[in-house]
Scaffold this motif. Structure first.
Motif, PDB file in Angstrom:
ATOM      1  N   ARG A  13       0.910  -1.300  -0.028  1.00  0.00           N
ATOM      2  CA  ARG A  13      -0.045   0.108   0.115  1.00  0.00           C
ATOM      3  C   ARG A  13       0.807   1.228  -0.054  1.00  0.00           C
ATOM      4  O   ARG A  13       1.923   1.394   0.719  1.00  0.00           O
ATOM      5  N   SER A  60       0.241   5.531   0.981  1.00  0.00           N
ATOM      6  CA  SER A  60      -0.618   6.434   1.474  1.00  0.00           C
ATOM      7  C   SER A  60      -0.160   7.758   1.683  1.00  0.00           C
ATOM      8  O   SER A  60       0.968   7.916   1.733  1.00  0.00           O
ATOM      9  N   GLU A  97     -10.483   9.376 -10.044  1.00  0.00           N
ATOM     10  CA  GLU A  97     -10.684   7.879 -10.042  1.00  0.00           C
ATOM     11  C   GLU A  97     -11.540   7.370 -11.270  1.00  0.00           C
ATOM     12  O   GLU A  97     -11.254   6.254 -11.606  1.00  0.00           O
ATOM     13  N   HIS A 142     -10.095   3.588 -11.180  1.00  0.00           N
ATOM     14  CA  HIS A 142      -9.295   2.840 -10.224  1.00  0.00           C
ATOM     15  C   HIS A 142      -9.804   4.054  -9.152  1.00  0.00           C
ATOM     16  O   HIS A 142      -9.855   4.932  -9.059  1.00  0.00           O
ATOM     17  N   HIS A 143      -9.430   3.426  -7.500  1.00  0.00           N
ATOM     18  CA  HIS A 143     -10.155   4.199  -6.513  1.00  0.00           C
ATOM     19  C   HIS A 143      -8.909   4.034  -5.347  1.00  0.00           C
ATOM     20  O   HIS A 143      -8.125   2.824  -5.347  1.00  0.00           O
ATOM     21  N   VAL A 144      -9.030   5.232  -4.421  1.00  0.00           N
ATOM     22  CA  VAL A 144      -8.441   5.091  -3.336  1.00  0.00           C
ATOM     23  C   VAL A 144      -9.149   4.886  -2.099  1.00  0.00           C
ATOM     24  O   VAL A 144     -10.767   4.931  -2.243  1.00  0.00           O
ATOM     25  N   ALA A 146      -3.685   3.730  -1.264  1.00  0.00           N
ATOM     26  CA  ALA A 146      -3.969   3.278  -2.686  1.00  0.00           C
ATOM     27  C   ALA A 146      -3.292   1.851  -2.721  1.00  0.00           C
ATOM     28  O   ALA A 146      -2.161   1.770  -2.417  1.00  0.00           O
ATOM     29  N   ASP A 192      -1.861   2.656  -9.441  1.00  0.00           N
ATOM     30  CA  ASP A 192      -1.758   3.325  -7.859  1.00  0.00           C
ATOM     31  C   ASP A 192      -1.019   4.593  -8.133  1.00  0.00           C
ATOM     32  O   ASP A 192      -1.359   5.714  -7.318  1.00  0.00           O
TER      33      ASP A 192
END
Length: 93
Positions: free
Chosen positions: A25, A27, A45, A50-52, A65, A77
């Motif tokens: 990950r 962040s 996004e 794609h998403h956080v 992410a 990411d």
């Protein structure tokens, strides 16, 4: 979409001020989000499909992410993190 090695993540983090993490990950915690920033993050996004993960905490809002389907950080990411940094650098743009 490419999974990133530890070396790839380290290189990516050099281009991502405020971000930290490893291959699992990455962040960034933002003490105070500018007005409307999350709406703009959501638009980014959608563009990337794609998403956080957004986590509210005592120290601020963490944006985390990783590619859930792969269980690791991928190039997508990093791209999303770069876009988030651009939004944070220019919150009114």
């Amino acid at each position: 979409m490419a999974d990133l090695t530890p070396e790839d993540v380290a290189k990516a983090l050099e281009r991502l001020p405020g971000w930290s993490g490893g291959t699992d990950r990455i962040s960034r915690t933002v003490p105070c989000l500018p007005e409307g920033l999350l709406d703009r993050v959501h638009a980014a996004e959608e563009e990337l499909d794609h998403h956080v993960v957004v986590e509210q905490g005592v120290g601020g809002t963490a944006l985390v992410a990783w590619t859930h389907s792969r269980g690791c950080v991928t190039d997508r990411d990093v791209e999303l993190a770069l876009r988030i940094n651009a939004l944070l650098d220019h919150p009114g743009a």
